[in-house]
Design a protein around this motif. Structure first.
Motif, PDB file in Angstrom:
ATOM      1  N   HIS A  17       0.839  -1.200   0.000  1.00  0.00           N
ATOM      2  CA  HIS A  17       0.000   0.000   0.000  1.00  0.00           C
ATOM      3  C   HIS A  17       0.877   1.255   0.000  1.00  0.00           C
ATOM      4  O   HIS A  17       1.800   1.369   0.799  1.00  0.00           O
ATOM      5  N   ARG A  18       0.574   2.166  -0.903  1.00  0.00           N
ATOM      6  CA  ARG A  18       1.327   3.418  -0.971  1.00  0.00           C
ATOM      7  C   ARG A  18       0.801   4.460   0.003  1.00  0.00           C
ATOM      8  O   ARG A  18       1.481   5.430   0.312  1.00  0.00           O
ATOM      9  N   TYR A  19      -0.431   4.276   0.471  1.00  0.00           N
ATOM     10  CA  TYR A  19      -1.056   5.251   1.344  1.00  0.00           C
ATOM     11  C   TYR A  19      -1.414   4.593   2.680  1.00  0.00           C
ATOM     12  O   TYR A  19      -1.465   3.359   2.779  1.00  0.00           O
ATOM     13  N   PRO A  20      -1.657   5.391   3.731  1.00  0.00           N
ATOM     14  CA  PRO A  20      -1.942   4.816   5.051  1.00  0.00           C
ATOM     15  C   PRO A  20      -3.086   3.806   5.030  1.00  0.00           C
ATOM     16  O   PRO A  20      -4.097   4.003   4.356  1.00  0.00           O
ATOM     17  N   VAL A  21      -2.888   2.725   5.774  1.00  0.00           N
ATOM     18  CA  VAL A  21      -3.868   1.644   5.863  1.00  0.00           C
ATOM     19  C   VAL A  21      -4.397   1.590   7.294  1.00  0.00           C
ATOM     20  O   VAL A  21      -3.612   1.632   8.252  1.00  0.00           O
ATOM     21  N   ALA A  22      -5.692   1.498   7.427  1.00  0.00           N
ATOM     22  CA  ALA A  22      -6.296   1.444   8.755  1.00  0.00           C
ATOM     23  C   ALA A  22      -5.855   0.191   9.499  1.00  0.00           C
ATOM     24  O   ALA A  22      -5.715  -0.882   8.910  1.00  0.00           O
ATOM     25  N   GLY A  23      -5.674   0.340  10.809  1.00  0.00           N
ATOM     26  CA  GLY A  23      -5.263  -0.790  11.618  1.00  0.00           C
ATOM     27  C   GLY A  23      -6.265  -1.935  11.565  1.00  0.00           C
ATOM     28  O   GLY A  23      -5.878  -3.109  11.549  1.00  0.00           O
ATOM     29  N   GLN A  24      -7.561  -1.609  11.512  1.00  0.00           N
ATOM     30  CA  GLN A  24      -8.571  -2.658  11.472  1.00  0.00           C
ATOM     31  C   GLN A  24      -8.501  -3.448  10.173  1.00  0.00           C
ATOM     32  O   GLN A  24      -8.708  -4.666  10.158  1.00  0.00           O
ATOM     33  N   HIS A  25      -8.174  -2.753   9.064  1.00  0.00           N
ATOM     34  CA  HIS A  25      -8.009  -3.464   7.787  1.00  0.00           C
ATOM     35  C   HIS A  25      -6.829  -4.424   7.866  1.00  0.00           C
ATOM     36  O   HIS A  25      -6.915  -5.560   7.376  1.00  0.00           O
ATOM     37  N   LEU A  26      -5.738  -3.987   8.487  1.00  0.00           N
ATOM     38  CA  LEU A  26      -4.579  -4.868   8.661  1.00  0.00           C
ATOM     39  C   LEU A  26      -4.963  -6.078   9.495  1.00  0.00           C
ATOM     40  O   LEU A  26      -4.595  -7.216   9.174  1.00  0.00           O
ATOM     41  N   PRO A  55      -3.079   5.054  15.699  1.00  0.00           N
ATOM     42  CA  PRO A  55      -4.432   4.501  15.713  1.00  0.00           C
ATOM     43  C   PRO A  55      -5.458   5.538  15.264  1.00  0.00           C
ATOM     44  O   PRO A  55      -5.413   6.694  15.667  1.00  0.00           O
ATOM     45  N   GLY A  56      -6.370   5.104  14.417  1.00  0.00           N
ATOM     46  CA  GLY A  56      -7.414   5.980  13.917  1.00  0.00           C
ATOM     47  C   GLY A  56      -7.070   6.672  12.617  1.00  0.00           C
ATOM     48  O   GLY A  56      -7.962   7.127  11.892  1.00  0.00           O
ATOM     49  N   LEU A  57      -5.773   6.783  12.309  1.00  0.00           N
ATOM     50  CA  LEU A  57      -5.341   7.458  11.089  1.00  0.00           C
ATOM     51  C   LEU A  57      -4.786   6.496  10.050  1.00  0.00           C
ATOM     52  O   LEU A  57      -4.787   6.795   8.860  1.00  0.00           O
ATOM     53  N   GLY A  58      -4.292   5.349  10.511  1.00  0.00           N
ATOM     54  CA  GLY A  58      -3.709   4.379   9.591  1.00  0.00           C
ATOM     55  C   GLY A  58      -2.196   4.405   9.621  1.00  0.00           C
ATOM     56  O   GLY A  58      -1.575   5.277  10.250  1.00  0.00           O
ATOM     57  N   TYR A  59      -1.585   3.449   8.920  1.00  0.00           N
ATOM     58  CA  TYR A  59      -0.134   3.269   8.936  1.00  0.00           C
ATOM     59  C   TYR A  59       0.395   3.116   7.514  1.00  0.00           C
ATOM     60  O   TYR A  59      -0.254   2.549   6.642  1.00  0.00           O
ATOM     61  N   VAL A  60       1.611   3.639   7.304  1.00  0.00           N
ATOM     62  CA  VAL A  60       2.270   3.507   6.009  1.00  0.00           C
ATOM     63  C   VAL A  60       3.742   3.204   6.251  1.00  0.00           C
ATOM     64  O   VAL A  60       4.363   3.760   7.163  1.00  0.00           O
ATOM     65  N   LEU A  61       4.291   2.301   5.450  1.00  0.00           N
ATOM     66  CA  LEU A  61       5.702   1.932   5.551  1.00  0.00           C
ATOM     67  C   LEU A  61       6.490   2.745   4.541  1.00  0.00           C
ATOM     68  O   LEU A  61       6.257   2.655   3.330  1.00  0.00           O
ATOM     69  N   LYS A  62       7.423   3.551   5.030  1.00  0.00           N
ATOM     70  CA  LYS A  62       8.263   4.339   4.144  1.00  0.00           C
ATOM     71  C   LYS A  62       9.304   3.433   3.492  1.00  0.00           C
ATOM     72  O   LYS A  62       9.708   2.423   4.067  1.00  0.00           O
ATOM     73  N   PRO A  63       9.765   3.772   2.283  1.00  0.00           N
ATOM     74  CA  PRO A  63      10.745   2.921   1.592  1.00  0.00           C
ATOM     75  C   PRO A  63      12.090   2.931   2.286  1.00  0.00           C
ATOM     76  O   PRO A  63      12.430   3.850   3.031  1.00  0.00           O
ATOM     77  N   GLY A  64      12.869   1.863   2.031  1.00  0.00           N
ATOM     78  CA  GLY A  64      14.246   1.823   2.519  1.00  0.00           C
ATOM     79  C   GLY A  64      14.475   0.894   3.687  1.00  0.00           C
ATOM     80  O   GLY A  64      15.579   0.792   4.194  1.00  0.00           O
ATOM     81  N   PHE A  65      13.450   0.165   4.144  1.00  0.00           N
ATOM     82  CA  PHE A  65      13.612  -0.713   5.297  1.00  0.00           C
ATOM     83  C   PHE A  65      14.065  -2.093   4.861  1.00  0.00           C
ATOM     84  O   PHE A  65      13.466  -2.698   3.980  1.00  0.00           O
ATOM     85  N   LEU A  66      15.138  -2.592   5.473  1.00  0.00           N
ATOM     86  CA  LEU A  66      15.651  -3.929   5.185  1.00  0.00           C
ATOM     87  C   LEU A  66      14.965  -4.946   6.083  1.00  0.00           C
ATOM     88  O   LEU A  66      14.878  -4.742   7.296  1.00  0.00           O
TER      89      LEU A  66
END
Length: 231
Positions: A17-26, A55-66
């Motif tokens: 996902h390129r944009y924040p994903v809700a915790g409940q969806h995860l 929480p409530g806003l969602g989460y996004v993983l920024k690039p570059g994580f090993l």
């Protein structure tokens, strides 16, 4: 589900996902509780994953994580080592240095038994003539590709005839003895391949080309019947 596998699945889901994903969806996708999602995200953040959100806003993983080393098999490690060795021998100085740095980072975080396995790997890059010398900075071409920048070239053909070209570079091919810039040529109004050793000089134009490089690459593959390469 084992915790290590659950963390990997969460990372993979965030990567998709390129944009924040809700915790409940995860939670629903992974079949776990919302509380477990929050706890796992905190664990990944502590391990160095650049996950933004709350929480409530969602989460996004920024690039570059090993990915953590516990998620790498011996064959995956061997593939990384072999790839890094090839890059250090067959590409430009900047990529060669980056390959060495990446391998050093991987080595540093590996468990001791896997670190010993990496040091003793039997996969080698055989001797072969190196690529033809170039007069320009290959890293400058890679930067133009990333930024979708139009480059101005002074280019010589196989007979030594020089032309000036404005090109839209979107890919760079590394072969045993040559490096090839794949681009749309404004002069020829079509896709062209430019050998790096025949580029006499290059300069940025400050212009972005009007089409996305992914689209150019897709059209070039279709025109040349070249299949997609796996990531």
């Amino acid at each position: 589900m084992a915790r290590a596998q659950r963390l990997l699945d969460l990372l993979q889901l965030l990567r998709s996902h390129r944009y924040p994903v809700a915790g409940q969806h995860l939670a629903d996708t992974l079949g776990i509780s919302l509380r477990t999602v929050y706890r796992d995200i905190a664990t990944l953040q502590a391990q160095g994953a650049d996950i933004e959100g709350e929480p409530g806003l969602g989460y996004v993983l920024k690039p570059g994580f090993l990915l953590p080393p516990l998620m790498l098999t011996r064959e995956e490690i061997e593939a990384l080592v072999l790839g890094a060795r090839w890059v250090s021998r067959k590409t430009d100085d900047h990529l060669a240095a980056a390959a060495g740095q990446a391998l050093a980072k991987i080595t540093h975080v590996l468990p001791e038994d896997l670190r010993d396995h990496l040091a003793a790997t039997h996969l080698l890059i055989g001797p072969a003539p190196g690529p033809k010398p170039v007069k320009v900075d290959i890293s400058r071409i890679r930067s133009a590709i990333r930024n979708e920048e139009v480059l101005h070239l002074l280019y010589s053909d196989e007979r030594g005839n020089g032309t000036e070209r404005d090109i839209w570079p979107f890919a760079l091919g590394f072969f045993e003895q040559v490096r090839v810039v794949i681009a749309w040529c404004e002069l020829r109004k079509g896709f062209r391949h430019f050998r790096a050793d025949r580029i006499e000089a290059l300069a940025g134009t400050g212009r972005r080309y009007p089409r996305r490089r992914q689209q150019l690459l897709k059209e070039w593959r279709q025109e040349n019947s070249i299949p997609e390469q796996p990531l």
